[in-house]
Design a protein around this motif. Structure first.
Motif, PDB file in Angstrom:
ATOM      1  N   ALA A 173       0.814  -1.218   0.000  1.00 30.02           N
ATOM      2  CA  ALA A 173       0.000   0.000   0.000  1.00 30.02           C
ATOM      3  C   ALA A 173       0.848   1.270   0.000  1.00 30.02           C
ATOM      4  O   ALA A 173       0.353   2.340  -0.348  1.00 30.02           O
ATOM      5  CB  ALA A 173      -0.951   0.004   1.203  1.00 30.02           C
ATOM      6  N   ARG A 174       2.117   1.170   0.363  1.00 28.83           N
ATOM      7  CA  ARG A 174       2.993   2.342   0.379  1.00 28.83           C
ATOM      8  C   ARG A 174       3.502   2.696  -1.011  1.00 28.83           C
ATOM      9  O   ARG A 174       3.981   3.805  -1.244  1.00 28.83           O
ATOM     10  CB  ARG A 174       4.195   2.086   1.299  1.00 28.83           C
ATOM     11  CG  ARG A 174       3.833   1.768   2.731  1.00 28.83           C
ATOM     12  CD  ARG A 174       5.034   1.193   3.466  1.00 28.83           C
ATOM     13  NE  ARG A 174       5.506  -0.039   2.828  1.00 28.83           N
ATOM     14  CZ  ARG A 174       6.555  -0.745   3.220  1.00 28.83           C
ATOM     15  NH1 ARG A 174       7.260  -0.331   4.255  1.00 28.83           N
ATOM     16  NH2 ARG A 174       6.905  -1.847   2.581  1.00 28.83           N
ATOM     17  N   ASP A 175       3.407   1.720  -1.924  1.00 27.82           N
ATOM     18  CA  ASP A 175       3.990   1.865  -3.250  1.00 27.82           C
ATOM     19  C   ASP A 175       2.910   2.204  -4.274  1.00 27.82           C
ATOM     20  O   ASP A 175       1.940   1.467  -4.427  1.00 27.82           O
ATOM     21  CB  ASP A 175       4.694   0.567  -3.654  1.00 27.82           C
ATOM     22  CG  ASP A 175       5.349   0.672  -5.014  1.00 27.82           C
ATOM     23  OD1 ASP A 175       6.428   1.280  -5.101  1.00 27.82           O
ATOM     24  OD2 ASP A 175       4.761   0.163  -5.998  1.00 27.82           O
ATOM     25  N   ARG A 176       3.067   3.306  -4.980  1.00 26.33           N
ATOM     26  CA  ARG A 176       2.037   3.762  -5.909  1.00 26.33           C
ATOM     27  C   ARG A 176       1.777   2.754  -7.022  1.00 26.33           C
ATOM     28  O   ARG A 176       0.629   2.454  -7.343  1.00 26.33           O
ATOM     29  CB  ARG A 176       2.428   5.112  -6.522  1.00 26.33           C
ATOM     30  CG  ARG A 176       1.306   5.715  -7.351  1.00 26.33           C
ATOM     31  CD  ARG A 176       1.660   7.108  -7.874  1.00 26.33           C
ATOM     32  NE  ARG A 176       0.461   7.793  -8.318  1.00 26.33           N
ATOM     33  CZ  ARG A 176      -0.046   7.682  -9.543  1.00 26.33           C
ATOM     34  NH1 ARG A 176       0.559   6.904 -10.432  1.00 26.33           N
ATOM     35  NH2 ARG A 176      -1.157   8.334  -9.878  1.00 26.33           N
ATOM     36  N   THR A 177       2.836   2.231  -7.619  1.00 23.46           N
ATOM     37  CA  THR A 177       2.661   1.294  -8.731  1.00 23.46           C
ATOM     38  C   THR A 177       1.951   0.030  -8.277  1.00 23.46           C
ATOM     39  O   THR A 177       1.033  -0.462  -8.941  1.00 23.46           O
ATOM     40  CB  THR A 177       4.020   0.944  -9.357  1.00 23.46           C
ATOM     41  OG1 THR A 177       4.634   2.142  -9.851  1.00 23.46           O
ATOM     42  CG2 THR A 177       3.859  -0.047 -10.493  1.00 23.46           C
ATOM     43  N   SER A 178       2.363  -0.498  -7.140  1.00 24.72           N
ATOM     44  CA  SER A 178       1.751  -1.703  -6.607  1.00 24.72           C
ATOM     45  C   SER A 178       0.273  -1.483  -6.290  1.00 24.72           C
ATOM     46  O   SER A 178      -0.591  -2.312  -6.615  1.00 24.72           O
ATOM     47  CB  SER A 178       2.499  -2.153  -5.344  1.00 24.72           C
ATOM     48  OG  SER A 178       1.901  -3.291  -4.781  1.00 24.72           O
ATOM     49  N   SER A 179      -0.034  -0.371  -5.657  1.00 27.27           N
ATOM     50  CA  SER A 179      -1.422  -0.053  -5.316  1.00 27.27           C
ATOM     51  C   SER A 179      -2.259   0.174  -6.564  1.00 27.27           C
ATOM     52  O   SER A 179      -3.418  -0.248  -6.647  1.00 27.27           O
ATOM     53  CB  SER A 179      -1.473   1.187  -4.416  1.00 27.27           C
ATOM     54  OG  SER A 179      -0.796   0.957  -3.201  1.00 27.27           O
ATOM     55  N   LEU A 180      -1.674   0.832  -7.554  1.00 27.99           N
ATOM     56  CA  LEU A 180      -2.378   1.084  -8.804  1.00 27.99           C
ATOM     57  C   LEU A 180      -2.682  -0.221  -9.533  1.00 27.99           C
ATOM     58  O   LEU A 180      -3.772  -0.393 -10.101  1.00 27.99           O
ATOM     59  CB  LEU A 180      -1.542   2.008  -9.685  1.00 27.99           C
ATOM     60  CG  LEU A 180      -2.234   2.673 -10.873  1.00 27.99           C
ATOM     61  CD1 LEU A 180      -3.471   3.431 -10.438  1.00 27.99           C
ATOM     62  CD2 LEU A 180      -1.257   3.583 -11.594  1.00 27.99           C
TER      63      LEU A 180
END
Length: 201
Positions: A173-180
């Motif tokens: 959840a801290r990582d934009r790409t992963s969350s996206l």
């Protein structure tokens, strides 16, 4: 003339499809973090310091550093492409706030469920609530914390009693790409679900 500092507040004129997404999960699974990590605008947060009023009510086992909580909602926005924009609504995790879910879910095309495998049992009641909204597709995003132990997808499906068609994705959840990526998986699932419903009607 729009200044660069304000430019991200405005949508491109080409945007044709606003998509509402609800982000849910138990207390402390990372909903506020996820909305904040992907939002292209400054996210709206309604976090308050946890008080003794929640003692004995909110499940804080495994959350020794948790001292704030969302009391209304989180809100963020992310433009997927020149046509589609996502509006993200993060719901409070405590059961005492679940009466807000109905209003927040109104008009949502799908629900992203964040889970923490260190406290998987806390997610059971959240998923039970979604069963009451059988018309709203959802995907499960497993948020990985530094001390998270890896689990296989089939093991998680059995533990959470998920249908084979429900997407299960890994997420930081801290990582934009992963969350996206997790949000895109949900949107794709919701699109397929809608097409299947329309074909069956």
């Amino acid at each position: 003339m729009v200044s660069e500092a304000c430019a991200d507040r405005y949508l491109p004129e080409t945007v044709q499809q606003p998509v509402k997404i609800l982000v849910v999960g138990a207390l402390g699974v990372g909903k506020t973090t996820l909305v904040g990590s992907v939002s292209e605008i400054r996210p709206l947060r309604t976090e308050e310091t946890m008080t003794e009023a929640g003692a004995g009510v909110d499940r804080l086992a495994g959350l020794p550093d948790k001292n704030t909580t969302t009391v209304a909602m989180d809100f963020g926005r992310v433009t997927l492409n020149d046509r589609v924009v996502l509006y993200l609504f993060g719901a409070p995790g405590q059961r005492r706030f679940w009466n807000m879910w109905e209003g927040l879910a109104e008009g949502a095309v799908g629900v992203l469920v964040l889970v923490d495998t260190r406290r998987l049992e806390d997610s059971f009641e959240v998923l039970d609530q979604l069963e009451l909204r059988a018309d709203t597709p959802f995907a499960v995003a497993v948020n990985h914390f530094p001390d998270t132990h890896p689990h296989g997808e089939e093991e998680l499906r059995r533990a959470l009693d998920l249908l084979p068609t429900t997407p299960v994705v890994d997420c930081d959840a801290r990582d934009r790409t992963s969350s996206l990526d997790a949000l895109i998986a949900l949107v794709e699932h919701a699109t397929e679900d809608l097409a299947a419903r329309e074909a069956a009607s």
